[in-house]
Write a protein that holds these residues in place. Structure first.
Motif, PDB file in Angstrom:
ATOM      1  N   PHE A 154      54.988  38.881   0.737  1.00 29.48           N
ATOM      2  CA  PHE A 154      54.719  38.906  -0.698  1.00 29.48           C
ATOM      3  C   PHE A 154      55.693  39.829  -1.391  1.00 29.48           C
ATOM      4  CE2 PHE A 154      50.912  36.516  -0.978  1.00 29.48           C
ATOM      5  CZ  PHE A 154      50.335  36.614   0.280  1.00 29.48           C
ATOM      6  N   SER A 155      56.180  39.400  -2.531  1.00 31.01           N
ATOM      7  CA  SER A 155      57.044  40.296  -3.294  1.00 31.01           C
ATOM      8  C   SER A 155      56.122  41.259  -4.022  1.00 31.01           C
ATOM      9  CB  SER A 155      57.904  39.521  -4.287  1.00 31.01           C
ATOM     10  OG  SER A 155      57.091  38.862  -5.217  1.00 31.01           O
ATOM     11  N   THR A 156      56.474  42.550  -4.000  1.00 26.26           N
ATOM     12  CA  THR A 156      55.578  43.548  -4.585  1.00 26.26           C
ATOM     13  C   THR A 156      55.406  43.313  -6.082  1.00 26.26           C
ATOM     14  OG1 THR A 156      57.504  44.963  -4.625  1.00 26.26           O
ATOM     15  CG2 THR A 156      55.892  45.372  -2.906  1.00 26.26           C
ATOM     16  N   GLY A 157      56.369  42.714  -6.727  1.00 28.15           N
ATOM     17  CA  GLY A 157      56.271  42.413  -8.153  1.00 28.15           C
ATOM     18  C   GLY A 157      55.079  41.540  -8.446  1.00 28.15           C
ATOM     19  N   SER A 158      54.931  40.469  -7.673  1.00 26.11           N
ATOM     20  CA  SER A 158      53.845  39.531  -7.945  1.00 26.11           C
ATOM     21  C   SER A 158      52.490  40.176  -7.660  1.00 26.11           C
ATOM     22  CB  SER A 158      54.009  38.258  -7.119  1.00 26.11           C
ATOM     23  OG  SER A 158      53.707  38.514  -5.771  1.00 26.11           O
ATOM     24  N   ASN A 159      52.471  41.130  -6.741  1.00 29.06           N
ATOM     25  CA  ASN A 159      51.220  41.836  -6.455  1.00 29.06           C
ATOM     26  C   ASN A 159      50.688  42.519  -7.699  1.00 29.06           C
ATOM     27  OD1 ASN A 159      50.675  41.286  -3.833  1.00 29.06           O
ATOM     28  ND2 ASN A 159      51.749  43.041  -3.012  1.00 29.06           N
ATOM     29  N   TYR A 160      51.583  43.236  -8.405  1.00 33.13           N
ATOM     30  CA  TYR A 160      51.146  43.997  -9.579  1.00 33.13           C
ATOM     31  C   TYR A 160      50.694  43.079 -10.697  1.00 33.13           C
ATOM     32  CZ  TYR A 160      53.090  48.103  -7.334  1.00 33.13           C
ATOM     33  OH  TYR A 160      53.352  49.107  -6.461  1.00 33.13           O
ATOM     34  N   ILE A 161      51.430  41.967 -10.872  1.00 35.38           N
ATOM     35  CA  ILE A 161      51.075  41.036 -11.944  1.00 35.38           C
ATOM     36  C   ILE A 161      49.693  40.459 -11.683  1.00 35.38           C
ATOM     37  CG2 ILE A 161      51.637  38.806 -12.991  1.00 35.38           C
ATOM     38  CD1 ILE A 161      54.606  39.568 -12.501  1.00 35.38           C
ATOM     39  N   PHE A 162      49.462  40.082 -10.433  1.00 29.75           N
ATOM     40  CA  PHE A 162      48.174  39.498 -10.060  1.00 29.75           C
ATOM     41  C   PHE A 162      47.043  40.475 -10.298  1.00 29.75           C
ATOM     42  CE2 PHE A 162      45.705  36.265  -8.383  1.00 29.75           C
ATOM     43  CZ  PHE A 162      44.923  36.677  -7.319  1.00 29.75           C
ATOM     44  N   ARG A 163      47.291  41.737  -9.930  1.00 26.14           N
ATOM     45  CA  ARG A 163      46.252  42.759 -10.131  1.00 26.14           C
ATOM     46  C   ARG A 163      45.996  42.985 -11.616  1.00 26.14           C
ATOM     47  NH1 ARG A 163      48.176  47.607  -6.302  1.00 26.14           N
ATOM     48  NH2 ARG A 163      48.792  46.289  -4.586  1.00 26.14           N
ATOM     49  N   PHE A 164      47.052  42.938 -12.411  1.00 30.65           N
ATOM     50  CA  PHE A 164      46.929  43.153 -13.855  1.00 30.65           C
ATOM     51  C   PHE A 164      46.101  42.041 -14.494  1.00 30.65           C
ATOM     52  CE2 PHE A 164      47.785  44.987 -17.775  1.00 30.65           C
ATOM     53  CZ  PHE A 164      48.326  44.069 -18.661  1.00 30.65           C
ATOM     54  N   ILE A 165      46.370  40.807 -14.062  1.00 29.34           N
ATOM     55  CA  ILE A 165      45.630  39.671 -14.615  1.00 29.34           C
ATOM     56  C   ILE A 165      44.166  39.769 -14.233  1.00 29.34           C
ATOM     57  CG2 ILE A 165      45.336  37.164 -14.473  1.00 29.34           C
ATOM     58  CD1 ILE A 165      48.385  36.978 -14.224  1.00 29.34           C
ATOM     59  N   LYS A 166      43.906  40.174 -12.995  1.00 29.27           N
ATOM     60  CA  LYS A 166      42.519  40.361 -12.539  1.00 29.27           C
ATOM     61  C   LYS A 166      41.818  41.390 -13.425  1.00 29.27           C
ATOM     62  CE  LYS A 166      41.837  39.943  -7.503  1.00 29.27           C
ATOM     63  NZ  LYS A 166      41.984  40.734  -6.317  1.00 29.27           N
ATOM     64  N   LEU A 167      42.553  42.452 -13.746  1.00 24.78           N
ATOM     65  CA  LEU A 167      41.985  43.526 -14.574  1.00 24.78           C
ATOM     66  C   LEU A 167      41.657  43.005 -15.971  1.00 24.78           C
ATOM     67  CD1 LEU A 167      41.386  46.598 -14.850  1.00 24.78           C
ATOM     68  CD2 LEU A 167      43.721  46.867 -15.665  1.00 24.78           C
ATOM     69  N   LEU A 168      42.549  42.189 -16.525  1.00 22.00           N
ATOM     70  CA  LEU A 168      42.333  41.615 -17.853  1.00 22.00           C
ATOM     71  C   LEU A 168      41.058  40.789 -17.890  1.00 22.00           C
ATOM     72  CD1 LEU A 168      45.769  40.314 -19.167  1.00 22.00           C
ATOM     73  CD2 LEU A 168      44.372  42.164 -20.097  1.00 22.00           C
ATOM     74  N   PHE A 169      40.873  39.957 -16.858  1.00 22.89           N
ATOM     75  CA  PHE A 169      39.678  39.113 -16.801  1.00 22.89           C
ATOM     76  C   PHE A 169      38.417  39.963 -16.695  1.00 22.89           C
ATOM     77  CE2 PHE A 169      40.580  34.734 -17.050  1.00 22.89           C
ATOM     78  CZ  PHE A 169      41.861  34.525 -16.581  1.00 22.89           C
ATOM     79  N   TRP A 170      38.520  41.009 -15.912  1.00 25.09           N
ATOM     80  CA  TRP A 170      37.353  41.897 -15.727  1.00 25.09           C
ATOM     81  C   TRP A 170      36.980  42.558 -17.048  1.00 25.09           C
ATOM     82  CZ3 TRP A 170      36.674  47.191 -16.287  1.00 25.09           C
ATOM     83  CH2 TRP A 170      35.484  47.708 -15.737  1.00 25.09           C
ATOM     84  N   VAL A 171      37.980  43.079 -17.710  1.00 22.90           N
ATOM     85  CA  VAL A 171      37.742  43.733 -18.999  1.00 22.90           C
ATOM     86  C   VAL A 171      37.127  42.732 -19.974  1.00 22.90           C
ATOM     87  CG1 VAL A 171      38.919  44.681 -21.024  1.00 22.90           C
ATOM     88  CG2 VAL A 171      39.501  45.511 -18.745  1.00 22.90           C
ATOM     89  N   ASN A 172      37.707  41.524 -19.988  1.00 27.75           N
ATOM     90  CA  ASN A 172      37.246  40.478 -20.881  1.00 27.75           C
ATOM     91  C   ASN A 172      35.781  40.134 -20.597  1.00 27.75           C
ATOM     92  OD1 ASN A 172      37.521  38.562 -22.901  1.00 27.75           O
ATOM     93  ND2 ASN A 172      38.077  36.965 -21.449  1.00 27.75           N
ATOM     94  N   SER A 173      35.460  40.009 -19.325  1.00 23.45           N
ATOM     95  CA  SER A 173      34.089  39.614 -18.973  1.00 23.45           C
ATOM     96  C   SER A 173      33.108  40.720 -19.335  1.00 23.45           C
ATOM     97  CB  SER A 173      33.991  39.282 -17.486  1.00 23.45           C
ATOM     98  OG  SER A 173      34.254  40.432 -16.717  1.00 23.45           O
ATOM     99  N   ARG A 174      33.525  41.979 -19.213  1.00 27.72           N
ATOM    100  CA  ARG A 174      32.639  43.097 -19.591  1.00 27.72           C
ATOM    101  C   ARG A 174      32.358  43.071 -21.084  1.00 27.72           C
ATOM    102  NH1 ARG A 174      31.572  47.169 -15.937  1.00 27.72           N
ATOM    103  NH2 ARG A 174      29.984  47.580 -17.490  1.00 27.72           N
ATOM    104  N   LEU A 175      33.416  42.793 -21.866  1.00 22.37           N
ATOM    105  CA  LEU A 175      33.265  42.772 -23.328  1.00 22.37           C
ATOM    106  C   LEU A 175      32.317  41.656 -23.749  1.00 22.37           C
ATOM    107  CD1 LEU A 175      36.920  43.363 -24.554  1.00 22.37           C
ATOM    108  CD2 LEU A 175      34.977  44.894 -24.839  1.00 22.37           C
ATOM    109  N   VAL A 176      32.481  40.487 -23.136  1.00 21.36           N
ATOM    110  CA  VAL A 176      31.641  39.332 -23.465  1.00 21.36           C
ATOM    111  C   VAL A 176      30.188  39.663 -23.160  1.00 21.36           C
ATOM    112  CG1 VAL A 176      31.073  36.978 -22.769  1.00 21.36           C
ATOM    113  CG2 VAL A 176      33.450  37.604 -23.159  1.00 21.36           C
TER     114      VAL A 176
END
Lengths: 68, 378
Positions: free
Chosen positions: B349-371
């Protein structure tokens, strides 16, 4: 009889060694430089070296993405 | 090899003396050109960034040790052979088993996409068809016969010929259609355990390694042993060409892997560590040749930086000896087979894609908490 068989076998060993001693060799510095150049030239096309991003990885699990 | 007639005065003693002189001369010639070490030349090369290699597929289905595996040219199918006497063709994407062929012999030591060889001294070629009802075992054709077990086999580039290595100390080239022996290769003084064909661009040669601790390079057409390397301290279990064809690596029971350059005619690197005390049974290069993957009897796969001579990373996961590692034809994945009866497919795995994936996961989590909080407030 076994004596002459030993001599024949030994003769083969000597002929093989003569062949090997006579080949053309290149300096290690030259050979190493070429090996290194091959590695570096092909480094970008080596997926195990550079790593794959999730998007073009054929083995990735198929996740469904939906917007809330 | 044709032997010239004895010259006058040649006795066993005089020949022995000549062979000793020649061996010394050979070593001198090789040492003359040893002006620098490979890792010294590679000092200016950038250090590898941290590799993140993870297993993403575990193929279960064999009932016993998996002894050998190979990739199909379509880059997604794998064939594996096991001590349970079966050969299975897998689809590595879906984990489906596409074919299962039971064989009369239990130690199926080697398989390449199509030819199979083993401890019954024979090498068989089984044509694979899409018709699942066909009795594939019945279509098996015996191609190679040795006087001892067949340890390895490989189709030549044209697919019409088969190269085999055997416990009888020889290698042999066979015509697949007629089963006829085309050429035999004599020179090893003990079991030959492995062979590898030179990449197609570099011509008709192959390298073999065996229990006599020697690695020999052969000309396929003449049967001549062109070069010989003797620096390992125990059985050589596996030999593999560097992708450019100018060098090859070997894995041995002496717990080291070594790298030999064919043009310099000598060993140019030794991959070892004090902490590695178990034998290496298999090795393979990544596409660029920068990485050497080696499977060991301590259940691990060590990944070596070929140029610098250091270990890049170590892969855990198998629960018994690693019997075979093979990089897929497009270089994206590493397949490994083990005595733990499984096969694993891993990739980097390229370490770049790791961070992006984690960031997107975080966005969804934040979004779901707000909802959630929004609906509760309502």
């Amino acid at each position: 009889m076994s004596g002459s068989a030993n001599v024949v076998a030994m003769k083969k060993v000597v002929q093989q060694l003569r062949l090997e001693a006579g080949i053309n060799r290149v300096k290690v510095s030259q050979a190493a430089a070429d090996l290194q150049q091959f590695c570096l030239q092909n480094a970008q096309q080596d997926p195990l070296l550079t790593g794959m991003s999730s998007s073009n990885n054929p083995f990735r699990p198929q996740k469904v993405c939906s917007f809330l | 090899m044709a032997c010239q007639g004895l010259q006058k005065g040649e006795t066993l003693e005089s020949l022995k003396r000549e062979s000793e002189t020649l061996k010394k001369k050979l070593e001198e010639e090789r040492n003359k050109l040893n002006d620098v070490e490979l890792h010294q030349v590679a000092e200016k090369v950038e250090v590898l960034s941290a590799l993140s290699i993870k297993t993403r597929r575990v193929l279960k289905g064999h009932g016993n040790k998996v002894l050998c595996m190979d990739w199909c040219k379509d880059k997604r199918r794998m064939v594996s052979s096991s001590q349970d006497g079966k050969v299975i063709v897998w689809d590595a994407f879906t984990l489906n088993k596409e074919h299962g062929v039971p064989l009369p012999c239990t130690w199926v030591l080697a398989c390449a996409y199509a030819p199979l060889s083993g401890l019954d001294n024979k090498c068989s070629v089984i044509p694979l068809s899409l018709d699942k009802n066909e009795n594939l075992a019945a279509k098996k054709k015996s191609v190679a016969m040795h006087t001892n077990y067949v340890s390895g086999c490989s189709f030549t580039n044209s697919d019409m010929q088969l190269l085999t290595s055997s416990g009888d100390g020889t290698c042999a080239l066979w015509d697949v259609e007629s089963g006829q022996l085309l050429q035999s290769f004599h020179g090893h003084t003990a079991d030959v355990l492995s062979l590898d064909l030179a990449p197609s661009e570099t011509g008709n040669t192959f390298v073999s390694g065996g229990c006599d601790m020697k690695a020999n390079v052969w000309d396929m057409r003449s049967g001549q042993n062109i070069q010989s390397f003797e620096s390992h301290e125990s059985d050589i279990n596996c030999v593999k060409y560097y992708p450019s064809g100018d060098a090859f690596a070997s894995a041995s029971d002496d717990a080291t892997c070594r790298f030999y350059d064919l043009r310099a005619d000598r060993e140019v690197a030794v991959y070892q560590k004090d902490s590695i005390i178990f034998g290496a049974s298999t090795c393979d290069f990544s596409l660029s040749g920068r990485l050497l993957f080696a499977g060991y009897n301590d259940y691990t796969i060590n990944v070596w930086d070929v140029l610098k001579g250091t270990r890049a990373t170590i892969l855990f996961g198998h629960e018994n000896r690693v019997s075979r590692v093979r990089v897929s034809p497009d270089g994206t994945a590493l397949g490994s087979a083990s005595w733990d009866s499984t096969l694993r497919v891993s990739w980097s795995f390229s370490t770049g894609s790791n961070y992006i994936f984690r960031f997107i996961k975080l966005l969804f989590w934040v979004n779901s908490r707000l909802v959630l909080e929004f609906t509760v407030a309502f």
